[in-house]
Write a protein that holds these residues in place. Structure first.
Motif, PDB file in Angstrom:
ATOM      1  N   UNK A   1       0.861  -1.088   0.005  1.00  0.00           N
ATOM      2  CA  UNK A   1      -0.095   0.038   0.110  1.00  0.00           C
ATOM      3  C   UNK A   1       0.877   1.364   0.033  1.00  0.00           C
ATOM      4  N   UNK A   2       0.619   2.189  -0.802  1.00  0.00           N
ATOM      5  CA  UNK A   2       1.459   3.482  -1.098  1.00  0.00           C
ATOM      6  C   UNK A   2       0.434   4.566  -0.526  1.00  0.00           C
ATOM      7  N   UNK A   3       0.730   5.279   0.543  1.00  0.00           N
ATOM      8  CA  UNK A   3      -0.185   6.315   0.852  1.00  0.00           C
ATOM      9  C   UNK A   3       0.532   7.595   0.349  1.00  0.00           C
ATOM     10  N   UNK A   4       0.004   8.235  -0.441  1.00  0.00           N
ATOM     11  CA  UNK A   4       0.567   9.585  -0.920  1.00  0.00           C
ATOM     12  C   UNK A   4      -0.344  10.431  -1.223  1.00  0.00           C
ATOM     13  N   UNK A   5       0.014  11.559  -1.997  1.00  0.00           N
ATOM     14  CA  UNK A   5      -1.035  12.651  -2.586  1.00  0.00           C
ATOM     15  C   UNK A   5      -0.732  12.408  -3.904  1.00  0.00           C
ATOM     16  N   UNK A   6      -1.832  12.581  -4.938  1.00  0.00           N
ATOM     17  CA  UNK A   6      -3.094  12.670  -4.336  1.00  0.00           C
ATOM     18  C   UNK A   6      -3.961  11.211  -4.203  1.00  0.00           C
TER      19      UNK A   6
ATOM     20  N   UNK B   1       4.315   9.296 -10.916  1.00  0.00           N
ATOM     21  CA  UNK B   1       4.471  10.197 -11.873  1.00  0.00           C
ATOM     22  C   UNK B   1       3.388  10.393 -13.175  1.00  0.00           C
ATOM     23  N   UNK B   2       2.899   9.108 -13.208  1.00  0.00           N
ATOM     24  CA  UNK B   2       1.689   9.301 -14.209  1.00  0.00           C
ATOM     25  C   UNK B   2       0.614  10.290 -14.039  1.00  0.00           C
ATOM     26  N   UNK B   3      -0.146  10.713 -15.065  1.00  0.00           N
ATOM     27  CA  UNK B   3      -1.329  11.277 -14.810  1.00  0.00           C
ATOM     28  C   UNK B   3      -2.252  10.737 -14.442  1.00  0.00           C
ATOM     29  N   UNK B   4      -3.370  11.328 -13.892  1.00  0.00           N
ATOM     30  CA  UNK B   4      -4.650  10.452 -13.456  1.00  0.00           C
ATOM     31  C   UNK B   4      -5.234   9.737 -14.510  1.00  0.00           C
ATOM     32  N   UNK B   5      -5.651   8.712 -14.023  1.00  0.00           N
ATOM     33  CA  UNK B   5      -6.221   7.571 -15.062  1.00  0.00           C
ATOM     34  C   UNK B   5      -6.002   6.332 -14.582  1.00  0.00           C
ATOM     35  N   UNK B   6      -6.167   5.340 -15.572  1.00  0.00           N
ATOM     36  CA  UNK B   6      -6.311   3.838 -15.043  1.00  0.00           C
ATOM     37  C   UNK B   6      -4.763   3.357 -15.787  1.00  0.00           C
ATOM     38  N   UNK B   7      -4.071   2.534 -14.799  1.00  0.00           N
ATOM     39  CA  UNK B   7      -2.892   2.128 -15.358  1.00  0.00           C
ATOM     40  C   UNK B   7      -3.131   0.581 -15.575  1.00  0.00           C
ATOM     41  N   UNK B   8      -2.390   0.200 -16.819  1.00  0.00           N
ATOM     42  CA  UNK B   8      -2.476  -1.303 -17.298  1.00  0.00           C
ATOM     43  C   UNK B   8      -1.132  -1.599 -17.633  1.00  0.00           C
ATOM     44  N   UNK B   9      -1.012  -2.999 -17.098  1.00  0.00           N
ATOM     45  CA  UNK B   9       0.277  -3.353 -17.450  1.00  0.00           C
ATOM     46  C   UNK B   9       0.993  -3.470 -18.972  1.00  0.00           C
ATOM     47  N   UNK B  10       2.175  -3.264 -18.848  1.00  0.00           N
ATOM     48  CA  UNK B  10       2.850  -3.501 -20.331  1.00  0.00           C
ATOM     49  C   UNK B  10       3.190  -4.929 -20.492  1.00  0.00           C
ATOM     50  N   UNK B  11       2.544  -5.582 -21.318  1.00  0.00           N
ATOM     51  CA  UNK B  11       2.635  -7.189 -21.274  1.00  0.00           C
ATOM     52  C   UNK B  11       3.804  -7.731 -22.393  1.00  0.00           C
ATOM     53  N   UNK B  12       4.506  -6.477 -22.817  1.00  0.00           N
ATOM     54  CA  UNK B  12       5.469  -6.811 -23.920  1.00  0.00           C
ATOM     55  C   UNK B  12       6.614  -7.807 -23.273  1.00  0.00           C
TER      56      UNK B  12
END
Length: 153
Positions: free
Chosen positions: A91-96, A134-145
């Motif tokens: 678990x990572x607690x941070x902002x935002x 560092x990523x903008x808000x949104x959904x992160x999906x794995x890079x399966x390459x």
């Protein structure tokens, strides 16, 4: 491990970090034969360990581990994987935001000699932390390459 995280995330040296350690035994609930040893009910069947890393007064990481002998002696607290086979919760607690990553093998594939430490690496989950933060808000999906690194002898 805490010193590596402190260095990677904050550039801190090991001597700048303070660690608070807490270890307590959990009594066995069931009798388990392991090789030539027998764990009897009431003796130590699990060990719960927690390590908290501080830089100054700032808590930057908590690592909690529960090791048990036999599925009947699993110590499954509310913050631990629900699978008898074990697993990891990060678990990572941070902002935002707060990010939680879990890996929990299904109970049907549990074998008594399975080792979460050697068979599942937490490193894969830890490696994505800087990019997720560092990523903008949104959904992160794995890079399966496919990726690989050759080990030289």
């Amino acid at each position: 491990m805490l010193a590596n995280v402190a260095h990677t995330l904050f550039g801190a040296r090991a001597e700048e970090m303070r660690v608070e350690r807490h270890v307590y035994p959990v009594p066995a609930r069931t009798r388990v034969r392991v090789g030539g040893s027998v764990i009897e009910p009431g003796t130590v069947g699990a060990i719960h360990m927690s390590y908290r890393g501080y830089l100054g007064d700032r808590l930057f990481m908590t690592n909690a581990e529960c090791w048990h002998v036999g599925p009947g002696n699993a110590h499954l607290g509310p913050d631990h994987p629900r699978s008898l086979a074990g697993g990891h919760v990060i678990t990572l607690d941070g902002s935002p935001a707060r990010i939680e990553m879990r890996n929990e093998p299904d109970d049907e594939s549990y074998e008594g000699d399975w080792s979460a430490v050697t068979d599942i690496s937490v490193k894969a989950m830890l490696d994505v932390i800087p990019e997720l933060c560092a990523a903008p808000a949104g959904v992160a999906t794995p890079d399966l390459s496919p990726r690989y690194r050759l080990e030289t002898a």
